[in-house]
Design a protein around this motif. Structure first.
Motif, mmCIF file in Angstrom:
data_model
loop_
_atom_site.group_PDB
_atom_site.id
_atom_site.type_symbol
_atom_site.label_atom_id
_atom_site.label_comp_id
_atom_site.label_asym_id
_atom_site.label_seq_id
_atom_site.Cartn_x
_atom_site.Cartn_y
_atom_site.Cartn_z
ATOM 1 N N PRO A 42 42.852 40.905 36.264
ATOM 2 C CA PRO A 42 43.062 40.570 34.855
ATOM 3 C C PRO A 42 43.996 39.362 34.707
ATOM 4 O O PRO A 42 45.045 39.303 35.334
ATOM 5 C CB PRO A 42 43.721 41.825 34.265
ATOM 6 N N LEU A 43 43.579 38.399 33.875
ATOM 7 C CA LEU A 43 44.388 37.207 33.641
ATOM 8 C C LEU A 43 45.059 37.276 32.273
ATOM 9 O O LEU A 43 46.127 36.723 32.066
ATOM 10 C CB LEU A 43 43.514 35.954 33.720
ATOM 11 N N LYS A 44 44.407 37.967 31.354
ATOM 12 C CA LYS A 44 44.928 38.067 29.991
ATOM 13 C C LYS A 44 44.386 39.362 29.395
ATOM 14 O O LYS A 44 43.242 39.723 29.642
ATOM 15 C CB LYS A 44 44.409 36.875 29.199
ATOM 16 N N SER A 45 45.222 40.055 28.632
ATOM 17 C CA SER A 45 44.769 41.312 28.073
ATOM 18 C C SER A 45 45.582 41.709 26.855
ATOM 19 O O SER A 45 46.770 41.414 26.771
ATOM 20 C CB SER A 45 44.887 42.415 29.123
ATOM 21 N N THR A 46 44.913 42.392 25.919
ATOM 22 C CA THR A 46 45.616 42.941 24.764
ATOM 23 C C THR A 46 45.711 44.465 24.908
ATOM 24 O O THR A 46 46.131 45.143 23.992
ATOM 25 C CB THR A 46 44.889 42.589 23.451
ATOM 26 N N LEU A 47 45.299 44.986 26.061
ATOM 27 C CA LEU A 47 45.329 46.428 26.313
ATOM 28 C C LEU A 47 46.608 46.820 27.047
ATOM 29 O O LEU A 47 47.327 45.956 27.551
ATOM 30 C CB LEU A 47 44.128 46.828 27.176
ATOM 31 N N SER A 48 46.849 48.125 27.175
ATOM 32 C CA SER A 48 47.987 48.602 27.965
ATOM 33 C C SER A 48 47.726 48.255 29.428
ATOM 34 O O SER A 48 46.582 48.011 29.814
ATOM 35 C CB SER A 48 48.126 50.115 27.811
ATOM 36 N N ALA A 49 48.778 48.263 30.230
ATOM 37 C CA ALA A 49 48.645 47.922 31.651
ATOM 38 C C ALA A 49 47.639 48.833 32.344
ATOM 39 O O ALA A 49 46.807 48.381 33.125
ATOM 40 C CB ALA A 49 50.009 48.007 32.331
ATOM 41 N N GLU A 50 47.708 50.119 32.039
ATOM 42 C CA GLU A 50 46.811 51.099 32.664
ATOM 43 C C GLU A 50 45.361 50.836 32.270
ATOM 44 O O GLU A 50 44.470 50.790 33.123
ATOM 45 C CB GLU A 50 47.228 52.507 32.232
ATOM 46 N N GLN A 51 45.117 50.643 30.972
ATOM 47 C CA GLN A 51 43.752 50.357 30.492
ATOM 48 C C GLN A 51 43.246 49.048 31.067
ATOM 49 O O GLN A 51 42.077 48.940 31.441
ATOM 50 C CB GLN A 51 43.739 50.265 28.963
ATOM 51 N N THR A 52 44.115 48.049 31.119
ATOM 52 C CA THR A 52 43.741 46.741 31.635
ATOM 53 C C THR A 52 43.216 46.858 33.054
ATOM 54 O O THR A 52 42.144 46.354 33.378
ATOM 55 C CB THR A 52 44.946 45.774 31.597
ATOM 56 N N THR A 53 43.961 47.556 33.900
ATOM 57 C CA THR A 53 43.569 47.737 35.300
ATOM 58 C C THR A 53 42.228 48.441 35.393
ATOM 59 O O THR A 53 41.339 48.025 36.139
ATOM 60 C CB THR A 53 44.642 48.562 36.042
ATOM 61 N N GLN A 54 42.078 49.512 34.607
ATOM 62 C CA GLN A 54 40.851 50.304 34.643
ATOM 63 C C GLN A 54 39.638 49.495 34.163
ATOM 64 O O GLN A 54 38.629 49.425 34.860
ATOM 65 C CB GLN A 54 41.045 51.539 33.757
ATOM 66 N N TYR A 55 39.735 48.899 32.979
ATOM 67 C CA TYR A 55 38.618 48.122 32.432
ATOM 68 C C TYR A 55 38.273 46.939 33.333
ATOM 69 O O TYR A 55 37.107 46.652 33.568
ATOM 70 C CB TYR A 55 38.935 47.632 31.017
ATOM 71 N N ALA A 56 39.301 46.231 33.813
ATOM 72 C CA ALA A 56 39.072 45.045 34.645
ATOM 73 C C ALA A 56 38.284 45.425 35.896
ATOM 74 O O ALA A 56 37.275 44.797 36.221
ATOM 75 C CB ALA A 56 40.403 44.406 35.033
ATOM 76 N N SER A 57 38.718 46.471 36.559
ATOM 77 C CA SER A 57 38.072 46.898 37.794
ATOM 78 C C SER A 57 36.648 47.387 37.538
ATOM 79 O O SER A 57 35.698 46.927 38.172
ATOM 80 C CB SER A 57 38.912 48.000 38.434
ATOM 81 N N LEU A 58 36.485 48.311 36.607
ATOM 82 C CA LEU A 58 35.183 48.927 36.378
ATOM 83 C C LEU A 58 34.160 47.955 35.816
ATOM 84 O O LEU A 58 33.015 47.934 36.251
ATOM 85 C CB LEU A 58 35.330 50.145 35.463
ATOM 86 N N PHE A 59 34.569 47.131 34.847
ATOM 87 C CA PHE A 59 33.592 46.232 34.238
ATOM 88 C C PHE A 59 33.268 45.023 35.098
ATOM 89 O O PHE A 59 32.187 44.471 34.990
ATOM 90 C CB PHE A 59 33.990 45.848 32.807
ATOM 91 N N SER A 60 34.187 44.612 35.985
ATOM 92 C CA SER A 60 33.787 43.533 36.881
ATOM 93 C C SER A 60 32.783 44.077 37.903
ATOM 94 O O SER A 60 31.830 43.382 38.259
ATOM 95 C CB SER A 60 34.985 42.851 37.541
ATOM 96 N N GLN A 61 32.949 45.328 38.329
ATOM 97 C CA GLN A 61 31.959 45.943 39.223
ATOM 98 C C GLN A 61 30.609 46.092 38.531
ATOM 99 O O GLN A 61 29.569 45.779 39.099
ATOM 100 C CB GLN A 61 32.426 47.326 39.680
ATOM 101 N N LEU A 62 30.648 46.570 37.278
ATOM 102 C CA LEU A 62 29.405 46.786 36.530
ATOM 103 C C LEU A 62 28.670 45.470 36.280
ATOM 104 O O LEU A 62 27.455 45.386 36.467
ATOM 105 C CB LEU A 62 29.682 47.496 35.201
ATOM 106 N N SER A 63 29.393 44.439 35.875
ATOM 107 C CA SER A 63 28.700 43.179 35.588
ATOM 108 C C SER A 63 28.199 42.526 36.865
ATOM 109 O O SER A 63 27.153 41.882 36.862
ATOM 110 C CB SER A 63 29.569 42.236 34.766
ATOM 111 N N SER A 64 28.907 42.719 37.953
ATOM 112 C CA SER A 64 28.435 42.215 39.237
ATOM 113 C C SER A 64 27.133 42.912 39.628
ATOM 114 O O SER A 64 26.180 42.275 40.084
ATOM 115 C CB SER A 64 29.522 42.450 40.286
#
Length: 107
Positions: A37-59
């Protein structure tokens, strides 16, 4: 390498502000190709989760699109769940992820 320097950064900020102001937008994330994550308006925990899962999904989605047609590529990914609509706009080096509450429109 950075392109455009400070002008580019403020342009990104303006775009994020504009997206965030839309009704129902609950969070915005910019993630690099490694899922960092380079920029986020989410909490640190949500940021980590969304960043990881959605980069895997879009890949995975990009790989499916390319497997079906090698001349094609993923340009947009939209996931709708009961609670959220998550939109992913992949770029060459980044993913823009927007989390939205779809029922905010009906309010």
């Amino acid at each position: 390498h950075a392109v455009g320097g400070a002008g580019m950064a403020s342009e990104v900020e303006e775009t994020l502000k504009r997206i965030q102001s839309h009704r129902g937008v609950e969070g915005i994330l910019i993630v690099n190709n490694d899922g960092v994550p380079l920029k986020s308006t989410l909490s640190a925990e949500q940021t980590t989760q969304y960043a990881s899962l959605f980069s895997q999904l879009s890949s995975k989605a990009r790989s499916v699109v390319r497997t079906l047609d090698a001349t094609n590529d993923l340009t947009f990914l939209r996931v709708r769940s009961k609670k959220h609509e998550i939109m992913v706009a992949p770029d060459k080096d980044y993913l823009l992820i927007v989390i939205q509450n779809p029922s905010a429109d009906e309010a």
